[in-house]
Design a protein around this motif. Structure first.
Motif, PDB file in Angstrom:
ATOM      1  N   ALA A 190       0.830  -1.206   0.000  1.00 29.36           N
ATOM      2  CA  ALA A 190       0.000   0.000   0.000  1.00 29.36           C
ATOM      3  C   ALA A 190       0.863   1.255   0.000  1.00 29.36           C
ATOM      4  O   ALA A 190       0.537   2.246  -0.669  1.00 29.36           O
ATOM      5  CB  ALA A 190      -0.928  -0.015   1.212  1.00 29.36           C
ATOM      6  N   ALA A 191       1.978   1.231   0.736  1.00 29.12           N
ATOM      7  CA  ALA A 191       2.886   2.385   0.754  1.00 29.12           C
ATOM      8  C   ALA A 191       3.506   2.607  -0.620  1.00 29.12           C
ATOM      9  O   ALA A 191       3.669   3.751  -1.063  1.00 29.12           O
ATOM     10  CB  ALA A 191       3.973   2.163   1.812  1.00 29.12           C
ATOM     11  N   ALA A 192       3.846   1.510  -1.319  1.00 30.06           N
ATOM     12  CA  ALA A 192       4.436   1.627  -2.648  1.00 30.06           C
ATOM     13  C   ALA A 192       3.434   2.192  -3.650  1.00 30.06           C
ATOM     14  O   ALA A 192       3.762   3.065  -4.464  1.00 30.06           O
ATOM     15  CB  ALA A 192       4.943   0.259  -3.117  1.00 30.06           C
ATOM     16  N   VAL A 193       2.196   1.706  -3.597  1.00 30.69           N
ATOM     17  CA  VAL A 193       1.161   2.195  -4.510  1.00 30.69           C
ATOM     18  C   VAL A 193       0.871   3.674  -4.238  1.00 30.69           C
ATOM     19  O   VAL A 193       0.688   4.478  -5.168  1.00 30.69           O
ATOM     20  CB  VAL A 193      -0.116   1.338  -4.383  1.00 30.69           C
ATOM     21  N   VAL A 195       4.969  -1.517  -9.260  1.00 37.14           N
ATOM     22  CA  VAL A 195       3.611  -1.017  -9.445  1.00 37.14           C
ATOM     23  C   VAL A 195       3.441  -0.638 -10.911  1.00 37.14           C
ATOM     24  O   VAL A 195       4.356  -0.118 -11.550  1.00 37.14           O
ATOM     25  CB  VAL A 195       3.323   0.181  -8.518  1.00 37.14           C
ATOM     26  N   GLY A 196       2.274  -0.930 -11.456  1.00 36.74           N
ATOM     27  CA  GLY A 196       2.008  -0.676 -12.856  1.00 36.74           C
ATOM     28  C   GLY A 196       1.353   0.672 -13.084  1.00 36.74           C
ATOM     29  O   GLY A 196       0.463   1.079 -12.332  1.00 36.74           O
ATOM     30  N   ALA A 219      13.258   4.945  -2.685  1.00 31.42           N
ATOM     31  CA  ALA A 219      13.562   5.302  -4.077  1.00 31.42           C
ATOM     32  C   ALA A 219      12.440   4.797  -4.975  1.00 31.42           C
ATOM     33  O   ALA A 219      11.759   3.819  -4.653  1.00 31.42           O
ATOM     34  CB  ALA A 219      14.892   4.707  -4.517  1.00 31.42           C
ATOM     35  N   ILE A 220      12.263   5.493  -6.093  1.00 33.72           N
ATOM     36  CA  ILE A 220      11.321   5.064  -7.126  1.00 33.72           C
ATOM     37  C   ILE A 220      12.072   5.091  -8.457  1.00 33.72           C
ATOM     38  O   ILE A 220      12.623   6.128  -8.841  1.00 33.72           O
ATOM     39  CB  ILE A 220      10.086   5.978  -7.203  1.00 33.72           C
ATOM     40  N   LEU A 263      -0.756  -2.450  -7.760  1.00 30.61           N
ATOM     41  CA  LEU A 263       0.233  -3.472  -7.438  1.00 30.61           C
ATOM     42  C   LEU A 263       0.415  -4.429  -8.614  1.00 30.61           C
ATOM     43  O   LEU A 263      -0.554  -4.965  -9.152  1.00 30.61           O
ATOM     44  CB  LEU A 263      -0.213  -4.254  -6.200  1.00 30.61           C
ATOM     45  N   HIS A 264       1.642  -4.623  -8.998  1.00 26.60           N
ATOM     46  CA  HIS A 264       1.955  -5.555 -10.080  1.00 26.60           C
ATOM     47  C   HIS A 264       2.726  -6.758  -9.559  1.00 26.60           C
ATOM     48  O   HIS A 264       2.354  -7.901  -9.802  1.00 26.60           O
ATOM     49  CB  HIS A 264       2.748  -4.837 -11.184  1.00 26.60           C
TER      50      HIS A 264
END
Length: 447
Positions: free
Chosen positions: A70-73, A98-99, A118-119, A81-82
């Motif tokens: 959830a934090a990544a999305v 994540v897509g 990081a992203i 989420l992928h």
């Protein structure tokens, strides 16, 4: 009156084909050798690049996989989420893919503090760029076609080079298996080219043939042949022209859970947590990726994306119960897929550890020496004002066996067949332009 040795016409004709093939292929061979040897060290390079994200200080409490996802999305607005990658240690950031409409993003999440470290756009990762440089020159499908044509003509260069190398009445191994050091610079460069060529030829044949399944035209051609012959065992496990046909090549009736184009269903509360627990218990070779359900509800796909492809496996687990619904290991795949998998793993330097990486690097170095020595030999001997191609003697007769072999190569490698016809047509057309024909060495010398 001049006297020619028996077979001199054939030798001269082969030499000309070797020259023109080399003139075209050498820049590509150098490019592929450099980028390929870099890519062979991908695990070490990526570990070094990711070292800031693998030395975290563990805290008392660790967030759940769903909280991490959830934090990544949330860090990439409008994403879904992928893939969730299992961390390899308790000091590692969790990688979550994540897509988005413009491609995947890799989000590094601290699992203890739920902070985004990081992203990174997946296709802009350094080793992904090296892969695209190697396989398609950063030019998409057209780049893949160019690399494939160069690979096909590299095979011609190798085969003709072996014919030229073959010792004809020469005594001793000097100039055959090792270079002569006391015959002057011209002889030294010639020997470096010939001797390196014989040692590098088997390596070059291997890397070219194991690289063809990735090529846009040949890979698609190979897939169609397997479809027609009934030997296609589900979606393939490698990219074609830089694009992966599917992320779920092994699971037969359960295929589709991880397809890149698949719209994943909404993640139900608790399912990712149970899927991660089940994935951890499978003890797959890392990196291990967990992906949400596709068309079927509750079916989460667990995939090993190990560089050593024979270690790969996949499974589908039920996100509601955690039960394993299906599993397929590498050994259960069709023998053609296994053969290609072994070839690709060796090609990438991942089949037998650091020895494989060193072998790939050494082979690439030999190809560089082969290319540079050939170019220097040509440059030193070329006549002023001309390209320096071997002058043509009277055209030798082409027997049925040779014609059949050329046709077979054209059928096995369609882009080679098409490009060969184009070369013959261009050569025929240029002969009428006396100045260009003289510069290219296309003027025929009567026997």
């Amino acid at each position: 009156m001049s006297v020619r040795l028996p077979g001199s016409r054939w030798y001269n004709a082969v030499w000309r084909w070797h020259f023109y093939a080399g003139l075209f292929c050498v820049p590509f061979v150098l490019w592929l050798a450099v980028t390929g040897s870099i890519y062979a060290w991908r695990p070490q390079i990526e570990a070094w690049l990711d070292r800031p994200y693998d030395s975290l200080a563990p805290a008392a409490a660790r967030a759940s996989p769903e909280a991490i996802a959830a934090a990544a999305v949330a860090a990439v607005p409008g994403s879904r989420l992928h893939k969730y990658e299992l961390p390899q240690s308790n000091r590692s950031a969790v990688r979550v893919l994540v897509g988005t409409d413009s491609g995947d993003r890799r989000v590094y999440v601290d699992p203890y503090r739920l902070t985004t470290l990081a992203i990174v756009t997946e296709d802009e990762r350094p080793m992904q760029i090296v892969s695209h440089l190697h396989g398609e020159l950063l030019a998409g499908a057209w780049g893949s076609y160019i690399v494939e044509i160069a690979a096909c003509w590299t095979l011609v260069m190798i085969l003709t080079g072996l014919y030229l190398w073959w010792p004809r009445g020469r005594k001793g191994l000097a100039g055959v298996l090792y270079p002569r050091l006391s015959g002057g610079r011209r002889l030294l460069w010639r020997d470096l080219h010939a001797v390196t060529g014989i040692w590098a030829s088997l390596f070059a044949l291997f890397v070219v043939t194991t690289g063809l399944p990735w090529a846009k035209a040949w890979g698609s051609y190979f897939k169609e042949i397997r479809t027609v012959t009934g030997t296609l065992d589900g979606p393939i496990d490698w990219t074609i022209g830089g694009r992966k046909a599917s992320d779920d090549p092994m699971l037969g009736e359960h295929a589709g859970h991880m397809g890149m184009a698949m719209v994943h269903q909404g993640v139900r509360p608790g399912e990712l947590n149970r899927a991660v627990v089940a994935a951890t218990a499978l003890h797959f070779a890392p990196p291990v990726l967990v992906s949400p359900p596709g068309k079927e509800p509750h079916g989460w796909t667990v995939t090993s994306d190990a560089g050593d492809r024979p270690l790969r496996a996949q499974a589908v687990v039920n996100g509601t119960t955690g039960a394993v619904l299906a599993r397929k290991d590498f050994a259960e795949r069709h023998w053609i897929d296994r053969a290609v998998g072994y070839g690709i793993a060796t090609h990438e330097g991942q089949l037998f550890g650091i020895a494989n990486q060193l072998l790939i690097t050494l082979g690439a170095l030999m190809l560089m020496i082969l290319s540079v020595s050939g170019a220097i030999s040509w440059w030193r001997r070329r006549p002023s004002g001309r390209l320096g191609a071997p002058l043509p003697l009277s055209r030798p007769r082409f027997g049925g066996a040779l014609i059949a072999a050329i046709v077979a190569l054209g059928v096995a490698m369609p882009l080679f067949g098409v490009s060969l016809l184009m070369v013959l047509l261009v050569e025929r057309g240029l002969k009428s332009w006396s100045g260009i024909a003289r510069w290219l060495g296309l003027r025929t010398v009567r026997a």
